[in-house]
Structures are given as C-alpha cells and as structure tokens.
Design a protein around this motif. Sequence first.
Motif, PDB file in Angstrom:
ATOM      1  N   GLU A   4      39.359 -13.131  30.902  1.00  0.00           N
ATOM      2  CA  GLU A   4      39.364 -12.824  29.464  1.00  0.00           C
ATOM      3  C   GLU A   4      40.441 -13.632  28.733  1.00  0.00           C
ATOM      4  OE1 GLU A   4      39.029 -10.455  31.791  1.00  0.00           O
ATOM      5  OE2 GLU A   4      36.944  -9.985  31.298  1.00  0.00           O
ATOM      6  N   THR A   5      41.618 -13.714  29.350  1.00  0.00           N
ATOM      7  CA  THR A   5      42.718 -14.463  28.716  1.00  0.00           C
ATOM      8  C   THR A   5      42.342 -15.939  28.593  1.00  0.00           C
ATOM      9  OG1 THR A   5      44.193 -12.945  29.867  1.00  0.00           O
ATOM     10  CG2 THR A   5      45.212 -14.863  28.844  1.00  0.00           C
ATOM     11  N   GLU A   7      39.339 -17.228  28.479  1.00  0.00           N
ATOM     12  CA  GLU A   7      38.277 -17.396  27.481  1.00  0.00           C
ATOM     13  C   GLU A   7      38.876 -17.326  26.064  1.00  0.00           C
ATOM     14  OE1 GLU A   7      34.747 -15.193  28.331  1.00  0.00           O
ATOM     15  OE2 GLU A   7      33.713 -15.987  26.554  1.00  0.00           O
ATOM     16  N   GLU A   8      39.755 -16.395  25.827  1.00  0.00           N
ATOM     17  CA  GLU A   8      40.417 -16.277  24.521  1.00  0.00           C
ATOM     18  C   GLU A   8      41.188 -17.553  24.180  1.00  0.00           C
ATOM     19  OE1 GLU A   8      40.208 -14.110  21.995  1.00  0.00           O
ATOM     20  OE2 GLU A   8      38.562 -13.494  23.298  1.00  0.00           O
ATOM     21  N   MET A   9      41.935 -18.059  25.168  1.00  0.00           N
ATOM     22  CA  MET A   9      42.706 -19.286  24.950  1.00  0.00           C
ATOM     23  C   MET A   9      41.796 -20.443  24.583  1.00  0.00           C
ATOM     24  SD  MET A   9      45.562 -19.698  27.897  1.00  0.00           S
ATOM     25  CE  MET A   9      45.641 -21.464  27.657  1.00  0.00           C
ATOM     26  N   LYS A  11      38.788 -20.307  23.329  1.00  0.00           N
ATOM     27  CA  LYS A  11      38.139 -20.136  22.028  1.00  0.00           C
ATOM     28  C   LYS A  11      39.083 -20.423  20.858  1.00  0.00           C
ATOM     29  CE  LYS A  11      34.119 -17.793  23.481  1.00  0.00           C
ATOM     30  NZ  LYS A  11      33.266 -16.669  23.716  1.00  0.00           N
ATOM     31  N   GLY A  12      40.383 -20.347  21.112  1.00  0.00           N
ATOM     32  CA  GLY A  12      41.340 -20.669  20.055  1.00  0.00           C
ATOM     33  C   GLY A  12      41.891 -22.075  20.183  1.00  0.00           C
TER      34      GLY A  12
END
Length: 182
Positions: A4-5, A7-9, A11-12
Amino acid sequence: MDFETLEEMCKGCSKCSLSATRTNCVFGVGSRTAKLMFVGEALGEHEDLTGIPFVGRAGKLLDSYLDAVGICRDDVYIANILKCRPPKNRDPLPEEQDACMPYLREQVRLIRPRYIVCLGRIAAMKLIKPDFKITREHGIWYTRGSFEMSAFYHPSALLRDPSKREAMLDDMKALAEKLGKV
Ligand code: URA
C-alpha cells in the motif's frame, strides 16, 4: 515497505515529466501472491484513463491468449516499466525508465513471482539484457537469481503483424505448461 505504501508513493510520484500529463498513474493489477508476472512497456490511452494496465485493444488480445491457454488474469500480476503514459505513445525515454524502475523492482520484491514475462522488446531490454532481440529470442527462458524470465511479443506488435500470432500462442502454451495448467 508494504504494498500500500509503495502504491501510494508511486501514485504521488513526480520524478519525471510524465507526471504532468498523466490522468492516472497505473501501478499494476492482479494477485499479490502471483507465481507469474507480466511486465509491459508503458500505458496507452485506455490505461491512462482507467488506471488499469492492458485494457485497450492490446490488452484484450493479451486476455484472449491467457484464455486460450487457461491462465486466469486474476491469478497473475500485470505491471509496466513505466507507470505513466508517454505522450502519443512514444517509446519510453531512458531517463523515464530509470526514474520508474525502483517501483517495479519493489513490486517484484514484494510479489516474489517465480516467472516474469516481459511483453515486448523495451521491457526485455530493460529486464533481461540490453541487446535483447525479440524476433530471435522471444520464448527463450533465462534464469536470473530466483526468477525464470522470458520475453514474448508485445500484443500491439501482434495487432500490427498477425503473422507473429502463432509464435505467441506457442510461447503462451509453453508458459502454461510451466505453470502446470496444461
Ligand atoms: N501496452 C503496454 O505496454 N502496457 C499497457 O498497459 C498497455 C499497452
């Protein structure tokens, strides 16, 4: 780092200029415990708009090969070298590939697939060897550490040149055999 981390990174991410023109950053899709991972090159328009890899014409063709050999798309993981769409679908630039590769490396580390299949020349040159020749070397399996890696024709190449489709089916059948599905 967990999935999750990461993927978040991703996406940003704004490590290269493609972040300015993307609709979606397309991280990847599929099973996080997959034995098989496909790695394409970069997104097309449909992928950029939907946020899902391989959903356009090339993706539909890929799905038809998976169906034909009994591999379920939900059981595999599908990602790309680049997570953002290059303008007008041009080839990814070396600096864009270098900026994006850490995300793919981390995906592979977390998923730990047994088999990695590059779709097309660009992914094969990045992941297998820089002088990879897709016409001569598609379907050949290479051992790299704990992975077995191969490259198949990119589905877009099969749309442009249907004479390559028989070779793709043979490569897919051999893959399914490896997976114990045939
Ligand atoms: N082509 C690719 O290489 N990847 C996609 O996700 C779609 C088309």
